[in-house]
Design a protein around this motif. Sequence first.
Motif, PDB file in Angstrom:
ATOM      1  N   ALA A  10      90.163 -26.325  42.718  1.00 16.17           N
ATOM      2  CA  ALA A  10      89.962 -25.515  43.782  1.00 16.17           C
ATOM      3  C   ALA A  10      88.946 -24.724  43.906  1.00 16.17           C
ATOM      4  N   ILE A  11      87.595 -23.681  44.109  1.00 13.76           N
ATOM      5  CA  ILE A  11      86.932 -23.322  43.671  1.00 13.76           C
ATOM      6  C   ILE A  11      87.027 -21.900  42.884  1.00 13.76           C
ATOM      7  N   GLU A  12      86.189 -20.958  42.868  1.00 10.29           N
ATOM      8  CA  GLU A  12      86.421 -20.218  42.240  1.00 10.29           C
ATOM      9  C   GLU A  12      85.460 -19.016  42.220  1.00 10.29           C
ATOM     10  N   ASN A  13      86.125 -18.045  41.667  1.00  7.64           N
ATOM     11  CA  ASN A  13      84.842 -16.624  41.970  1.00  7.64           C
ATOM     12  C   ASN A  13      84.246 -16.816  43.889  1.00  7.64           C
ATOM     13  N   PHE A  14      85.175 -16.359  44.530  1.00 13.56           N
ATOM     14  CA  PHE A  14      84.680 -16.763  45.643  1.00 13.56           C
ATOM     15  C   PHE A  14      84.589 -15.267  46.643  1.00 13.56           C
ATOM     16  N   SER A  15      83.919 -15.224  47.011  1.00 12.47           N
ATOM     17  CA  SER A  15      82.984 -13.345  47.497  1.00 12.47           C
ATOM     18  C   SER A  15      82.507 -13.577  48.656  1.00 12.47           C
ATOM     19  N   CYS A  16      81.551 -13.220  49.477  1.00 12.77           N
ATOM     20  CA  CYS A  16      81.306 -12.727  51.219  1.00 12.77           C
ATOM     21  C   CYS A  16      80.913 -11.349  50.551  1.00 12.77           C
ATOM     22  N   VAL A  17      79.209 -11.381  50.776  1.00 12.71           N
ATOM     23  CA  VAL A  17      78.996  -9.936  51.208  1.00 12.71           C
ATOM     24  C   VAL A  17      78.065 -10.345  52.505  1.00 12.71           C
ATOM     25  N   ILE A  18      77.973  -8.931  53.526  1.00 17.60           N
ATOM     26  CA  ILE A  18      77.148  -8.704  54.873  1.00 17.60           C
ATOM     27  C   ILE A  18      75.538  -7.994  54.610  1.00 17.60           C
ATOM     28  N   TYR A  19      74.523  -8.620  54.949  1.00 17.52           N
ATOM     29  CA  TYR A  19      73.682  -8.091  54.995  1.00 17.52           C
ATOM     30  C   TYR A  19      73.180  -7.504  56.821  1.00 17.52           C
ATOM     31  N   ASN A  20      72.736  -6.742  56.436  1.00 20.98           N
ATOM     32  CA  ASN A  20      71.825  -6.318  57.341  1.00 20.98           C
ATOM     33  C   ASN A  20      72.850  -6.637  59.144  1.00 20.98           C
TER      34      ASN A  20
END
Length: 104
Positions: A10-20
């Motif tokens: 499985a994937i690791e270090n998942f993150s999401c950032v919102i811009y503008n």
Amino acid sequence: PVLAGMNGSAIENFSCVIYNIFLMNCTWQAGRDAPADTQYFLYWQKSGEDNQMECELYIRDENRRNTGCIFQNVSIGIEKAYFLVNGSSKDSLIQFYDEYIDLY
């Protein structure tokens, strides 16, 4: 719960950032023990909505493996969003990763 698929795939270090306000950039790393041909696919769903949206614009690494996504025209409320990343490989079953994230 027992996850189907190979441990460490499985994937690791998942993150999401919102811009503008309207752009959301999500990134992750391939699982440590995922086979070389593993490809990952990201879906997300806002709470209260039943349609899951797949990433339209993947970010790829040098092995052409999806390791991120840019979502455009994202409208953010104050709700949680559900993210799911699953993977496929010719060699083995890949574990999925999922998480509920507060978007703000």
